[in-house]
Write a protein that holds these residues in place. Structure first.
Motif, short mmCIF file in Angstrom:
data_model
loop_
_atom_site.label_atom_id
_atom_site.label_comp_id
_atom_site.label_asym_id
_atom_site.label_seq_id
_atom_site.Cartn_x
_atom_site.Cartn_y
_atom_site.Cartn_z
N SER A 1 0.82 -1.20 0.00
CA SER A 1 0.00 0.00 0.00
C SER A 1 0.86 1.26 0.00
O SER A 1 0.58 2.22 -0.73
CB SER A 1 -0.92 -0.01 1.22
OG SER A 1 -1.64 1.19 1.32
N ALA A 2 1.91 1.26 0.80
CA ALA A 2 2.80 2.43 0.85
C ALA A 2 3.44 2.68 -0.51
O ALA A 2 3.52 3.82 -0.96
CB ALA A 2 3.87 2.23 1.93
N ALA B 1 -2.04 8.34 6.16
CA ALA B 1 -3.32 7.84 6.65
C ALA B 1 -4.06 7.07 5.57
O ALA B 1 -4.64 6.01 5.83
CB ALA B 1 -4.17 8.99 7.17
N MET B 2 -4.02 7.60 4.35
CA MET B 2 -4.72 6.92 3.26
C MET B 2 -4.06 5.58 2.95
O MET B 2 -4.75 4.59 2.67
CB MET B 2 -4.74 7.81 2.02
CG MET B 2 -5.66 9.00 2.15
SD MET B 2 -5.60 10.09 0.74
CE MET B 2 -6.22 9.06 -0.56
N ALA B 3 -2.75 5.52 2.99
CA ALA B 3 -2.06 4.26 2.71
C ALA B 3 -2.36 3.21 3.77
O ALA B 3 -2.60 2.04 3.45
CB ALA B 3 -0.56 4.49 2.62
N ILE B 4 -2.37 3.61 5.03
CA ILE B 4 -2.63 2.65 6.10
C ILE B 4 -4.08 2.19 6.06
O ILE B 4 -4.36 0.99 6.11
CB ILE B 4 -2.27 3.27 7.46
CG1 ILE B 4 -0.75 3.43 7.56
CG2 ILE B 4 -2.79 2.42 8.61
CD1 ILE B 4 -0.29 4.24 8.74
N VAL B 5 -5.01 3.12 5.97
CA VAL B 5 -6.42 2.74 5.94
C VAL B 5 -6.74 1.97 4.67
O VAL B 5 -7.50 0.99 4.69
CB VAL B 5 -7.33 3.99 6.08
CG1 VAL B 5 -8.78 3.65 5.86
CG2 VAL B 5 -7.14 4.62 7.43
N GLY B 6 -6.14 2.38 3.56
CA GLY B 6 -6.37 1.67 2.29
C GLY B 6 -5.94 0.22 2.33
O GLY B 6 -6.51 -0.62 1.66
N ALA B 7 -4.93 -0.09 3.12
CA ALA B 7 -4.48 -1.48 3.26
C ALA B 7 -5.24 -2.21 4.35
O ALA B 7 -5.51 -3.41 4.24
CB ALA B 7 -2.99 -1.53 3.55
N LEU B 8 -5.58 -1.51 5.43
CA LEU B 8 -6.20 -2.18 6.57
C LEU B 8 -7.62 -2.65 6.30
O LEU B 8 -8.04 -3.67 6.83
CB LEU B 8 -6.18 -1.28 7.80
CG LEU B 8 -4.83 -1.10 8.47
CD1 LEU B 8 -4.95 -0.20 9.69
CD2 LEU B 8 -4.21 -2.43 8.85
#
Length: 130
Positions: free
Chosen positions: A60-61, A105-112
């Motif tokens: 995601s990152a 935040a978008m990368a973490i939430v997008g993966a989680l």
């Protein structure tokens, strides 16, 4: 007055673009999770559930960072071609900085979101899925 109108219009357009980009990224990660269910079922069954989460966070990152760089460059070029009067380096850097604030935040939430759905299932059900 015209600076405020231009600023608010560009702000609205960039907010909509940021939201749409996030929705597209989450849906693509949902598709990636669906395609690799068996792989993650095998990894989870041998006790590597944490590595599945780490794998998706790194992926995601990389995806969000690449999308950020391409998007900021493309938006800068598009604005410079369409509205050359407001396309300054300072405005471009401000837009890039505001967008970069949301990137982690978008990368973490997008993966989680997709991984959470994946890890809620038992490894056996992931292995039998087609």
């Amino acid at each position: 007055f015209s600076g405020k109108v231009t600023s608010s219009t560009l702000g609205l357009i960039s907010t909509i673009g940021l939201g749409l980009g996030f929705v597209i990224a989450v849906s693509s990660f949902l598709a990636a999770v669906t395609e690799r269910r068996r792989e993650f079922g095998i990894m989870s069954s041998i006790g590597l559930a944490d590595e599945v989460l780490y794998f998706f966070l790194v992926e995601s990152a990389v995806v969000f960072l690449t999308a950020f760089v391409v998007g900021v460059l493309a938006a800068g070029v598009a604005v410079a071609l369409v509205i050359p009067g407001i396309a300054t380096v300072t405005a471009w850097l401000q837009g890039a900085a505001v967008t970069a604030m949301f990137l982690p935040a978008m990368a973490i939430v997008g993966a989680l979101v997709p991984v959470h759905r994946l890890l809620q299932q038992r490894p056996v059900s992931l292995l039998e899925a087609r």
